[in-house]
Design an enzyme around this catalytic site. Sequence first.
Site, short mmCIF file in Angstrom:
data_model
loop_
_atom_site.label_atom_id
_atom_site.label_comp_id
_atom_site.label_asym_id
_atom_site.label_seq_id
_atom_site.Cartn_x
_atom_site.Cartn_y
_atom_site.Cartn_z
N CYS A 2 0.84 -1.19 0.00
CA CYS A 2 0.00 0.00 0.00
C CYS A 2 0.87 1.25 0.00
CB CYS A 2 -0.90 0.01 1.23
SG CYS A 2 -1.94 -1.46 1.40
N ARG A 27 3.89 0.70 -6.42
CA ARG A 27 3.82 -0.24 -5.31
C ARG A 27 2.70 -1.26 -5.51
NH1 ARG A 27 6.58 1.72 -0.76
NH2 ARG A 27 5.30 0.44 0.61
N TRP A 78 -3.78 -2.30 -1.36
CA TRP A 78 -3.68 -3.66 -1.91
C TRP A 78 -4.47 -4.55 -0.96
CZ3 TRP A 78 -2.16 -6.07 -6.19
CH2 TRP A 78 -1.95 -7.45 -6.14
N ASN A 104 -1.38 0.39 6.27
CA ASN A 104 -0.67 -0.63 5.50
C ASN A 104 -0.33 -1.76 6.45
OD1 ASN A 104 0.86 -2.09 3.70
ND2 ASN A 104 2.63 -0.74 3.76
N GLY A 105 -0.58 -3.00 6.04
CA GLY A 105 -0.25 -4.15 6.88
C GLY A 105 -1.49 -4.87 7.36
N GLU A 489 13.84 -17.75 -13.99
CA GLU A 489 13.58 -16.31 -13.99
C GLU A 489 12.93 -15.88 -15.30
OE1 GLU A 489 13.51 -12.22 -13.00
OE2 GLU A 489 13.46 -14.09 -11.86
N LYS A 493 9.25 -14.05 -15.51
CA LYS A 493 9.00 -12.77 -16.17
C LYS A 493 7.85 -12.88 -17.17
CE LYS A 493 11.62 -10.02 -14.11
NZ LYS A 493 11.24 -10.76 -12.91
N GLU A 496 4.60 -13.10 -15.21
CA GLU A 496 4.26 -11.82 -14.58
C GLU A 496 3.71 -10.81 -15.59
OE1 GLU A 496 7.37 -11.17 -10.92
OE2 GLU A 496 8.17 -11.00 -12.95
N HIS A 512 12.49 -36.82 -17.76
CA HIS A 512 11.83 -37.38 -16.58
C HIS A 512 10.41 -36.88 -16.41
CE1 HIS A 512 15.52 -39.29 -15.28
NE2 HIS A 512 16.16 -38.14 -15.46
N LYS A 615 4.78 -4.36 -5.93
CA LYS A 615 6.24 -4.25 -5.92
C LYS A 615 6.83 -4.81 -4.63
CE LYS A 615 10.13 -2.95 -7.71
NZ LYS A 615 10.66 -3.69 -8.87
#
Length: 620
Positions: A2, A27, A78, A104-105, A489, A493, A496, A512, A615
């Site tokens: 947030c 954020r 958020w 926030n939290g 990675e 990406k 995302e 396998h 973020k």
Amino acid sequence: MCGIVGYVGKRDALPIVVEALRRMEYRGYDSAGVAIVDDSGHLMVDKRAGRLENLDAALAAHPAGSFAGTTGMGHTRWATHGRPTDRNAHPHVSADGKAAVVHNGIIENFAPLRAEVEAAGIEFSSDTDTETAVHLLALEYDGGEHAGDFIGSAYAVLRRLEGAFTLVFTHADHPGTIVAARRSTPLVVGVGDGEMFVGSDVAAFIEHTRDAVELGQDQVVVITADDYTITDFDGVSQQGKPFHIDWDLAAAEKGGHDFFMLKEIAEQPQALADTLLGHFENGRVVLDEQRLSDGDLREIDKVFVVACGTAYHAGMLAKYAIEHWTRVPVEVELASEFRYRDPVLDRSTLVVAISQSGETADTLEAVRHAKEQKALVLAICNTNGAQIPREADAVLYTHAGPEIGVASTKCFLAQIAATYLVGLALAQARGTKYPDEVAREYADLERMPDAVAEVLKTGPAVRDLAQSLADVNTVLFVGRHVGYPVALEGALKLKELAYIHAEGFAAGELKHGPIALLEDDLTVIVIMPSPSGRAVLHSKMVSNIREIQARGARTIVIAESGDDAVRPLADHLIEIPQCSTLLQPLVSTVPLQIFAAALAQSRGYDVDKPRNLAKSVTVE
């Protein structure tokens, strides 16, 4: 996650608050709102789910001058408690309409507190834990021990809350005053000329001042237009940590690129160079604020690396380097799993915690668990004064600069470089490498910014390739040795940014199980090891490519320039500069970043703000 801003001054607060929220959009958020107190003691609030444009439209619909006031706060939310709706957006307001809060939290004990508020006859208007705090404030202010005392009432509420939170309170009866507090989530104070700010980070106020004060754990700040005071939750005077912000708004501009992420990809040579700068003095590798002596490092017999997401992939690469250079066993753990499996830690264990923001909740809790077990903790972080480095025994700051795009790029490369510095420092202290060997490895690292600049020149060709594949639904990534974390990675990406199914595999694992996924026209991206490194890895990877092609899949191969053996096997070849095996991820990752961003762009997605992502993840 947030974004929080508070302002007290002599100017109109609304445009300052709204613009601050805009600067903190990176954020991640799903709703936004503002609260303004005018000089006659009226509290005005509006909030809307969705993008800031929705809030802008709602504010524009109010009568002119209705949000005039010099005290204000704002919030981008958020969702954690309650769905992202107008009613659950912040700020939340007391039943009498006089007090407001942004948060926030998570307030972990909100359930019994909410029951207490409801027993007092107050009806909640949201599903959030946050609303509990503002009703408790109003009850205390109206008839509690601190009746009529806004600041005292805020302290009384803060002492009752459990969890990890940043809270900012304002009250209509006290224009010109804001009370804010932090426990485990970030908050900084901006010190202006006749005006004061609080914010989740300096982006909230950098347009107006570069003088800031970092708040510590369990600290409260009261701001007025001309001053600020810092205390603990009991009101005992405390000191913050003043600092000067050495970057300006230009650092947060796109620099001619379509998206911040594209700018940040282009900034990677500088980010690498800045991260390495000053870490080799008098023939020795040195770390930032190293409160671990060579004697401490010599006693280390095991290393854990804890991280989340992209930082976890940097940790996987650290394992290869540290074990190779020091012969000390390294385990890489997802921070969210670390403390729950009861890992074996002691005073001879070094825990390396990697977090771009330094506020990642899972990683912070892993750090705290490690400290409880008496392990030594070294943080790798891009944010000065964040909570994780504050609680660690030592910190190595990356110097990538502000990263606005949610999907990490330049911070990832900086994290790799930082973990390699840790590995060299360990090897140096333990004597597993001679001084000239350490110097040679560091010199190789110093050459990597130029290598990254060289690979950036492949950008146009990689973008063209990605645009030609805009309609793909699945992409597989394969690699061996250090190429395996790079494959992971690359897949992350693509997930995302482009919202398509992407998976990374160790190439030896294809047979396998994953080989069953191969079919005509499936796209497989292959990260080739250097032919001049471990020859056996290169030959095995060539065999893997033949397996892939035999089943009709399309191959995109990332290989060193001059690797003629792989050229006939690649449907599309992306060449990278030659470098040592351990350093290759610093160049092989870059085309994958460009590819993911271009594919997302071609599908019409916002590269900087992927859906459902934030973020900095400051809740578990």
